[in-house]
Each structure stands twice: as C-alpha cells, then as structure tokens.
Design an enzyme around this catalytic site. Structure first.
Site, PDB file in Angstrom:
ATOM      1  N   ASP A   1      42.569  35.331  36.765  1.00 33.41           N
ATOM      2  CA  ASP A   1      42.026  35.383  35.402  1.00 33.41           C
ATOM      3  C   ASP A   1      42.906  36.243  34.499  1.00 33.41           C
ATOM      4  O   ASP A   1      43.279  37.359  34.863  1.00 33.41           O
ATOM      5  CB  ASP A   1      40.614  35.972  35.437  1.00 33.41           C
TER       6      ASP A   1
ATOM      7  N   TYR B   1      45.555  40.193  27.017  1.00 29.70           N
ATOM      8  CA  TYR B   1      45.966  41.087  28.100  1.00 29.70           C
ATOM      9  C   TYR B   1      47.463  41.370  28.098  1.00 29.70           C
ATOM     10  O   TYR B   1      47.911  42.374  28.654  1.00 29.70           O
ATOM     11  CB  TYR B   1      45.578  40.512  29.464  1.00 29.70           C
TER      12      TYR B   1
ATOM     13  N   LYS C   1      42.176  33.038  28.134  1.00 28.13           N
ATOM     14  CA  LYS C   1      41.191  33.121  27.055  1.00 28.13           C
ATOM     15  C   LYS C   1      41.889  33.251  25.708  1.00 28.13           C
ATOM     16  O   LYS C   1      42.902  33.941  25.599  1.00 28.13           O
ATOM     17  CB  LYS C   1      40.276  34.336  27.292  1.00 28.13           C
TER      18      LYS C   1
ATOM     19  N   HIS D   1      37.320  33.980  24.073  1.00 25.89           N
ATOM     20  CA  HIS D   1      37.188  35.351  24.565  1.00 25.89           C
ATOM     21  C   HIS D   1      35.959  36.063  23.991  1.00 25.89           C
ATOM     22  O   HIS D   1      35.251  36.773  24.707  1.00 25.89           O
ATOM     23  CB  HIS D   1      38.462  36.145  24.230  1.00 25.89           C
TER      24      HIS D   1
END
Length: 290
Positions: free
Chosen positions: A45, A50, A73, A106
């Site tokens: 994931d 990120y 996401k 998200h």
C-alpha cells in the site's frame, strides 16, 4: 482454513495482509518492501502523498507483477477529473507498472463534486489503468455519497481501525454494502501494545499483542496493512494465520473502552494543509524525475 484474501465487488480479490508504507522512504523503503515480498507479502500500500512510489517501483522489479497487489491513493487536491487522471498516470510511471490493483480517494473533499471524481475513477477502470477502486477515510455519509455517484463498484474503504478505535457502525455499514474495510494503523502506532486486555490474550496464545490486534481485525473480516521498518516485525506481522481468537476473546477486545485516533481527520479540511501537501507531492515527484 484461514482466508488469505477477500473477494471485492469488482470481482478481483485483495490479500488480507498487506504492508503499509506511510513514512517509509528512500533506501529503507526499497529494502523493506523487497524483504516483505520475499517473506510472502503480496499486498503493498502506498499513496502519491507518501513520496515513495518510485522506491516501491524499484523494490518490486524482478518479482512477478501478477502475484502482487499494488494500492495507491490520489490526494484530496487532485480530485477534479483531469487532475485525477494525471495523478494516476504519474503514480503508474513512478511504480513502473501499467496498472494498479486498487486506486483509492485518499480523503473526501467538499470542494469537488463526488460524481466528477467517481466518474474519473471509472474511466481509469475502463482504460485498464486500474482494476478496482475505492475510498479512504470515508465515514458512512461519504460512503453513501460515493456509492450513489459511482457507476462501478466501490470495493474498499481504507480507514484507521484498531482495538483502540473500534468503529463498529462503520464496519457493519461497509459489510452491508459489500465494501471491504482495510485497517491502517492497525497497531495504533504501537500505542496499544501495552494494553492489558491484549497482553492477557496474547499470553494465552503464545503470541504478541500486535499479533492479537491484527488477528482480531482479520477475524472481523477486514484486510490489514501494518507498517514495519524491520524484518523482525515483518515476520511477526505475517504470523497471524493458522490460529484463532475465541469468541470471548473477540468480545473482550470489542469491549475495550478506548476511542483514540492516531490520524487527525480534520487536517484534510484545512486549506493550508492541502496547499502544503500538494506542494510536497509536486516537489517530491519532480525530485525523483530529475
């Protein structure tokens, strides 16, 4: 026999156990993802926010892509149709893959019509860029909006969920709607490892409180994506199959009277935060392209 995967409304399946990668970056991220796959993890994931999609792309090279389940996401500032399509294209490029197994919104956004966003998600499926779609951090009302606005199945809702944040009503709603819940921060960022109930139950099984927490989530029918930055914890987290919690133990964990979030659900609504996050995403992607 333990279920190692859950069927999605899209017709595809999601591995029950995955690896969360929030705040894993650089060489460590690449190393941990590769080690996780070697140990048997198949569900990885990530998210554009990120800033580690490029590292994950490097880590998965050499492994059979069809064996992996990659999730990313789209950030809340990219929910307009054109922005969302571009965001997905960029994620695919950074990950070095032609498709995502699952693509999630998200955070919900009140500034973009949910119908426009869900329509763009459906386009990605139509174009073969994404196999299944879903949402993240959606409460029941937002889930209803997404379900009503989407012409394709909403397969997953990824939310913070652990014994110190038992969102029973949301779990029941998602089950009733055919949506699989994926639990992020399933160990409450290690905060619940000293919980007396979990420690007692863990001792009875010869397991750790972390394993009991993950097992509790799995037995509730959820997928889990614990983050780890060490091989030892990767091995510990994968050892949640082949044994079961008793009904009384499940009930005892359900009854823990702690309701504390590790992720602030208000932050995404603050314009300043969105602006900072958007700048970070653009800076990080530009840095990795250069």
């Amino acid at each position: 026999m333990d279920k190692r995967s859950l069927k999605l409304r899209s017709g595809h399946s999601i591995p029950v156990l995955g690896l969360g990668t929030w705040r894993l970056t650089g060489a460590l991220c690449e190393k941990i993802v590769r080690q996780a796959i070697e140990l048997g993890y198949r569900h990885i994931d990530t998210a554009e926010l990120y800033g580690n999609e490029h590292e994950i792309g490097r880590a998965i090279k050499g492994f059979d892509r069809s064996d992996l389940f990659l999730v990313s996401k789209v950030w809340a500032s990219n929910l307009c149709r054109g922005d969302l399509l571009k965001a997905c294209e960029n994620s695919l490029k950074l990950l070095g893959t032609s498709y995502l197994d699952l693509y999630l919104i998200h955070w919900p956004s009140g500034s973009v019509p949910i119908g426009e966003t869900m329509g763009a998600m459906a386009e990605l499926v139509d174009n073969g860029m994404v196999r299944s779609t879903g949402v993240s951090n959606f409460d029941m009302e937002w889930c209803k909006k997404a379900l009503d606005a989407s012409r394709i199945p909403v397969s997953v809702n990824q939310v913070e969920f652990h014994p110190h944040l038992y969102q029973g009503d949301l779990l029941d709603f998602c089950k009733g709607s055919g949506i699989v819940l994926t639990a992020y921060s399933p160990l409450a960022r290690t905060e619940l490892l000293d919980d007396g109930v979990l420690k007692r139950i863990a001792e009875g099984h010869g397991k750790t409180p972390a394993q009991v927490s993950l097992r509790w989530l799995v037995q509730h029918g959820m997928a889990v994506i614990p983050k780890s930055s060490s091989v030892e914890h990767l091995k510990e987290n994968i050892d949640i199959f082949g044994w079961k919690l008793k009904k009384k133990e499940m009930d005892d964990i359900d009854a823990i009277r702690v309701f504390k979030r590790q992720v602030n659900p208000v932050l995404h609504k603050i314009p300043f935060f969105d602006t900072v996050a958007e700048r970070y995403v653009k800076w990080n992607h530009g840095r990795r392209k250069g």
